[in-house]
Design a protein around this motif. Structure first.
Motif, PDB file in Angstrom:
ATOM      1  N   SER A  88       0.813  -1.206   0.000  1.00 38.46           N
ATOM      2  CA  SER A  88       0.000   0.000   0.000  1.00 38.46           C
ATOM      3  C   SER A  88       0.849   1.260   0.000  1.00 38.46           C
ATOM      4  O   SER A  88       2.042   1.246   0.323  1.00 38.46           O
ATOM      5  N   PHE A  89       0.167   2.346  -0.347  1.00 36.11           N
ATOM      6  CA  PHE A  89       0.760   3.675  -0.269  1.00 36.11           C
ATOM      7  C   PHE A  89      -0.349   4.638   0.099  1.00 36.11           C
ATOM      8  O   PHE A  89      -1.369   4.717  -0.585  1.00 36.11           O
ATOM      9  N   PHE A  90      -0.163   5.369   1.202  1.00 39.68           N
ATOM     10  CA  PHE A  90      -1.156   6.322   1.679  1.00 39.68           C
ATOM     11  C   PHE A  90      -0.590   7.730   1.543  1.00 39.68           C
ATOM     12  O   PHE A  90       0.431   8.052   2.144  1.00 39.68           O
ATOM     13  N   ILE A  91      -1.267   8.554   0.748  1.00 36.33           N
ATOM     14  CA  ILE A  91      -0.847   9.938   0.554  1.00 36.33           C
ATOM     15  C   ILE A  91      -1.564  10.766   1.613  1.00 36.33           C
ATOM     16  O   ILE A  91      -2.759  11.041   1.499  1.00 36.33           O
ATOM     17  N   THR A  92      -0.835  11.120   2.647  1.00 36.92           N
ATOM     18  CA  THR A  92      -1.453  11.796   3.777  1.00 36.92           C
ATOM     19  C   THR A  92      -0.422  12.644   4.509  1.00 36.92           C
ATOM     20  O   THR A  92       0.760  12.290   4.560  1.00 36.92           O
ATOM     21  N   SER A  93      -0.895  13.736   5.091  1.00 34.95           N
ATOM     22  CA  SER A  93      -0.001  14.610   5.849  1.00 34.95           C
ATOM     23  C   SER A  93       0.434  13.969   7.165  1.00 34.95           C
ATOM     24  O   SER A  93       1.362  14.437   7.814  1.00 34.95           O
ATOM     25  N   ARG A  94      -0.246  12.892   7.563  1.00 34.72           N
ATOM     26  CA  ARG A  94       0.117  12.222   8.807  1.00 34.72           C
ATOM     27  C   ARG A  94       1.374  11.364   8.664  1.00 34.72           C
ATOM     28  O   ARG A  94       1.910  10.880   9.651  1.00 34.72           O
ATOM     29  N   MET A  95       1.842  11.177   7.433  1.00 38.66           N
ATOM     30  CA  MET A  95       3.067  10.425   7.185  1.00 38.66           C
ATOM     31  C   MET A  95       3.976  11.287   6.319  1.00 38.66           C
ATOM     32  O   MET A  95       3.610  11.675   5.211  1.00 38.66           O
ATOM     33  N   ALA A  96       5.144  11.618   6.802  1.00 41.22           N
ATOM     34  CA  ALA A  96       6.010  12.617   6.173  1.00 41.22           C
ATOM     35  C   ALA A  96       6.444  12.215   4.775  1.00 41.22           C
ATOM     36  O   ALA A  96       6.838  11.075   4.531  1.00 41.22           O
ATOM     37  N   ALA A  97       6.384  13.172   3.854  1.00 41.28           N
ATOM     38  CA  ALA A  97       6.925  13.052   2.494  1.00 41.28           C
ATOM     39  C   ALA A  97       6.313  11.910   1.698  1.00 41.28           C
ATOM     40  O   ALA A  97       6.930  11.393   0.769  1.00 41.28           O
ATOM     41  N   GLN A  98       5.080  11.538   2.019  1.00 46.02           N
ATOM     42  CA  GLN A  98       4.409  10.454   1.298  1.00 46.02           C
ATOM     43  C   GLN A  98       3.431  11.031   0.277  1.00 46.02           C
ATOM     44  O   GLN A  98       2.227  10.755   0.333  1.00 46.02           O
ATOM     45  N   ASN A  99       3.926  11.816  -0.664  1.00 52.58           N
ATOM     46  CA  ASN A  99       2.962  12.525  -1.501  1.00 52.58           C
ATOM     47  C   ASN A  99       3.397  12.740  -2.946  1.00 52.58           C
ATOM     48  O   ASN A  99       2.878  13.624  -3.616  1.00 52.58           O
ATOM     49  N   ASP A 100       4.344  11.945  -3.440  1.00 56.22           N
ATOM     50  CA  ASP A 100       4.708  12.092  -4.847  1.00 56.22           C
ATOM     51  C   ASP A 100       5.186  10.761  -5.417  1.00 56.22           C
ATOM     52  O   ASP A 100       5.290   9.755  -4.703  1.00 56.22           O
ATOM     53  N   ALA A 101       5.479  10.762  -6.722  1.00 59.11           N
ATOM     54  CA  ALA A 101       5.832   9.527  -7.410  1.00 59.11           C
ATOM     55  C   ALA A 101       7.127   8.917  -6.892  1.00 59.11           C
ATOM     56  O   ALA A 101       7.251   7.689  -6.809  1.00 59.11           O
ATOM     57  N   ALA A 102       8.086   9.740  -6.524  1.00 61.16           N
ATOM     58  CA  ALA A 102       9.352   9.221  -6.020  1.00 61.16           C
ATOM     59  C   ALA A 102       9.138   8.447  -4.720  1.00 61.16           C
ATOM     60  O   ALA A 102       9.670   7.344  -4.527  1.00 61.16           O
ATOM     61  N   ALA A 103       8.345   9.019  -3.815  1.00 61.23           N
ATOM     62  CA  ALA A 103       8.057   8.335  -2.555  1.00 61.23           C
ATOM     63  C   ALA A 103       7.259   7.065  -2.805  1.00 61.23           C
ATOM     64  O   ALA A 103       7.505   6.024  -2.180  1.00 61.23           O
ATOM     65  N   PHE A 104       6.293   7.134  -3.714  1.00 55.35           N
ATOM     66  CA  PHE A 104       5.493   5.955  -4.050  1.00 55.35           C
ATOM     67  C   PHE A 104       6.386   4.805  -4.494  1.00 55.35           C
ATOM     68  O   PHE A 104       6.257   3.677  -4.006  1.00 55.35           O
ATOM     69  N   CYS A 105       7.299   5.079  -5.423  1.00 57.17           N
ATOM     70  CA  CYS A 105       8.192   4.021  -5.923  1.00 57.17           C
ATOM     71  C   CYS A 105       9.047   3.434  -4.806  1.00 57.17           C
ATOM     72  O   CYS A 105       9.189   2.211  -4.685  1.00 57.17           O
ATOM     73  N   GLU A 106       9.609   4.290  -3.986  1.00 53.14           N
ATOM     74  CA  GLU A 106      10.501   3.815  -2.925  1.00 53.14           C
ATOM     75  C   GLU A 106       9.762   2.970  -1.890  1.00 53.14           C
ATOM     76  O   GLU A 106      10.213   1.890  -1.515  1.00 53.14           O
ATOM     77  N   VAL A 107       8.605   3.462  -1.454  1.00 49.77           N
ATOM     78  CA  VAL A 107       7.871   2.782  -0.390  1.00 49.77           C
ATOM     79  C   VAL A 107       7.280   1.461  -0.882  1.00 49.77           C
ATOM     80  O   VAL A 107       7.389   0.433  -0.213  1.00 49.77           O
TER      81      VAL A 107
END
Length: 200
Positions: A88-107
């Motif tokens: 999963s990937f949750f785009i939310t302000s409650r989890m730091a820097a989880q809001n773009d394609a780079a973070a999505f790929c890494e996570v």
């Protein structure tokens, strides 16, 4: 001839703390009353998709703010139905820097390789997207070989910070497989300020 002073170490299997983060930041402390929706998620994960209708591998859920979709999806990925492996990937302000394609790929890639029990391959900005797609295909193939389903959950697409104009704008939605591999299901969710919860 290899010099005996050279030592080669096998790569260490990837380890992901994503589920712990989801549990701490997003999961409801007293989750109840969502049995019907969880049953629908389980049914979506298990249903068969015909080769001539790959779009049936996608499920899009739109809900207004504070409808509890993130808590529901957090519960789903923390307690997937029998026979289902979820990342999963949750785009939310409650989890730091989880809001773009780079973070999505890494996570997501780290979760996949932890699930496969393999070392995470190195990637660069130029190879990041292809490595992501390869990871998803390998996960789906591995699950299918074991008679299981592979589900990717992406929550909060309306908060994707990569959706901008210009050459540096890359969306998370644009990274998702156009035709998911056999045995893979993709659930995407987003917020709508004026609508009721809908499934499409």
């Amino acid at each position: 001839m290899i010099d005996s002073s050279v030592q080669v170490f096998a790569g260490r299997a990837a380890v992901s703390g994503h589920l712990l983060q989801v549990e701490q930041a997003l999961a409801a402390t007293d989750f109840q009353g969502r049995e019907s929706e969880l049953a629908q998620l389980a049914a979506f994960s298990a249903h068969d998709v015909s080769a001539d209708c790959p779009s049936a591998s996608y499920w899009r859920w739109v809900a207004p703010a504070w409808a509890g979709k993130s808590a529901l999806l957090a519960h789903f990925v923390l307690h997937p139905p029998p026979g289902v492996d979820a990342v999963s990937f949750f785009i939310t302000s409650r989890m730091a820097a989880q809001n773009d394609a780079a973070a999505f790929c890494e996570v997501v890639q780290r979760q996949v390789y932890a699930m496969l029990g393999e070392a995470e391959p190195l990637s660069t900005p130029a190879t990041r997207d292809e490595q992501m797609l390869l990871a998803l295909h390998r996960a789906a193939q591995g699950c299918a070989a074991r008679g299981r389903r592979f589900v990717l959950v992406v929550d909060g697409l309306d908060e994707d910070r990569g959706v901008t104009a210009g050459p540096d704008g890359h969306s998370i939605a644009g990274l998702l497989p156009r035709v998911p591999p056999h045995g893979m299901r993709i659930l995407v969710a987003g917020r709508c300020r004026t609508c009721r919860s809908t499934i499409t």
